[in-house]
Enzyme design. Structure first.
Site, PDB file in Angstrom:
ATOM      1  N   PRO A  15       0.842  -1.200   0.000  1.00 47.39           N
ATOM      2  CA  PRO A  15       0.000   0.000   0.000  1.00 47.39           C
ATOM      3  C   PRO A  15       0.876   1.249   0.000  1.00 47.39           C
ATOM      4  O   PRO A  15       1.792   1.355   0.800  1.00 47.39           O
ATOM      5  CB  PRO A  15      -0.772  -0.114   1.319  1.00 47.39           C
ATOM      6  N   GLU A  16       0.601   2.161  -0.906  1.00 52.58           N
ATOM      7  CA  GLU A  16       1.338   3.418  -0.905  1.00 52.58           C
ATOM      8  C   GLU A  16       0.470   4.499  -0.278  1.00 52.58           C
ATOM      9  O   GLU A  16      -0.681   4.260   0.078  1.00 52.58           O
ATOM     10  CB  GLU A  16       1.705   3.807  -2.337  1.00 52.58           C
ATOM     11  N   LYS A  70       2.887   6.751   4.840  1.00 57.12           N
ATOM     12  CA  LYS A  70       2.337   5.399   4.758  1.00 57.12           C
ATOM     13  C   LYS A  70       1.696   4.963   6.055  1.00 57.12           C
ATOM     14  O   LYS A  70       1.457   3.788   6.275  1.00 57.12           O
ATOM     15  CB  LYS A  70       3.448   4.429   4.403  1.00 57.12           C
TER      16      LYS A  70
END
Ligand code: ZN
Length: 253
Positions: A2-3, A53
């Protein structure tokens, strides 16, 4: 992985719980050991935001739960009482919805500003604090490769592997150049490109990929063959065009 842009979408989904007192459970044994449920259960959730993040969940009393998803973590928002198989790390249950964290390897409870101070400025902030990012990049050891430094969340928060590759290509900077050899204007151009591309992605448009996962194919700008090679401590693959992103200690092909 996940960014930052996908974390912004998760933060948006979790807004349905903001303002509510939440019931908190930690079904997974590894999460249960941290006594989060005892400390958070019944507190009002005051805010949820993505910073780099990390997802920061602010509770009344100045408690901040920091969730970093690493490779596998996922936040989901479901109707209250939804059936599920398996043991999530955390469940925050409101009147009508519950937020469920699966595989949350980094879950820390901190007080107030401590949760944010260890992170660089958020690349997705509007406007982005480019001067702050530049200052942290210049305070880092200048013998570090720029592609490696861009993934260090203490320097700039939120850039992941896709957008470091795409932003470096946009700015015509090789990931293998040392920070010392990248002038401020070029660093700024990389950060601006990352911000622009990631904002577009967070808004739901999919910017065209120029180099990411295009190894062996022709560069859309100069026609040279795009390359891929692991970089830095995490050995995440860097993608770059040796024709228009020159310099630095690029590995021999
Ligand atoms: Zn090129």
């Amino acid at each position: 992985m996940p960014e930052g842009d996908s974390l912004h979408r998760a933060a948006a989904r979790l807004q349905v719980l903001v303002g509510q007192r939440v019931e908190v459970e930690t079904p997974h044994p590894r999460a249960a050991g941290r006594r989060l449920a005892e400390r958070l259960d019944g507190l009002r959730l005051e805010g949820v935001e993505a910073v780099g993040k990390n997802l920061l969940l602010r509770f009344e009393g100045g408690l901040v739960l920091r969730s970093h998803l690493r490779m596998s973590g996922r936040w989901r928002v479901e109707p209250r009482g939804a059936l599920r198989a398996g043991l999530p790390w955390l469940v925050l249950r409101g009147a009508e919805h519950e937020a469920v964290l699966w595989n949350g390897p980094v879950l820390e409870l901190e007080r107030g500003a401590a949760a944010v101070s260890r992170l660089g400025a958020d690349i997705l902030a509007e406007p982005p604090d480019l001067d702050g990012m530049l200052a942290r990049l210049r305070a880092a050891p200048q013998g570090r490769e720029v592609g490696d430094a861009l993934l260090d969340q203490r320097l700039v928060a939120g850039i992941g592997n896709i957008w470091r590759a795409e932003a470096l290509w946009e700015a015509r900077v090789s990931p293998w150049r040392l920070l010392a050899d990248v002038p401020d204007d070029d660093l700024r151009a990389v950060l601006e490109a990352a911000h622009r591309l990631m904002r577009a992605s967070a808004a739901g448009t999919r910017p065209l990929r120029r180099v990411y996962r295009r190894a062996g194919r022709a560069c859309r700008r100069c026609g040279a063959v795009v390359r891929r090679h692991p970089q830095g401590e995490g050995a995440r693959p860097a993608y770059w065009c040796p024709g228009c992103q020159v310099g630095g200690n690029a590995p021999p092909s």
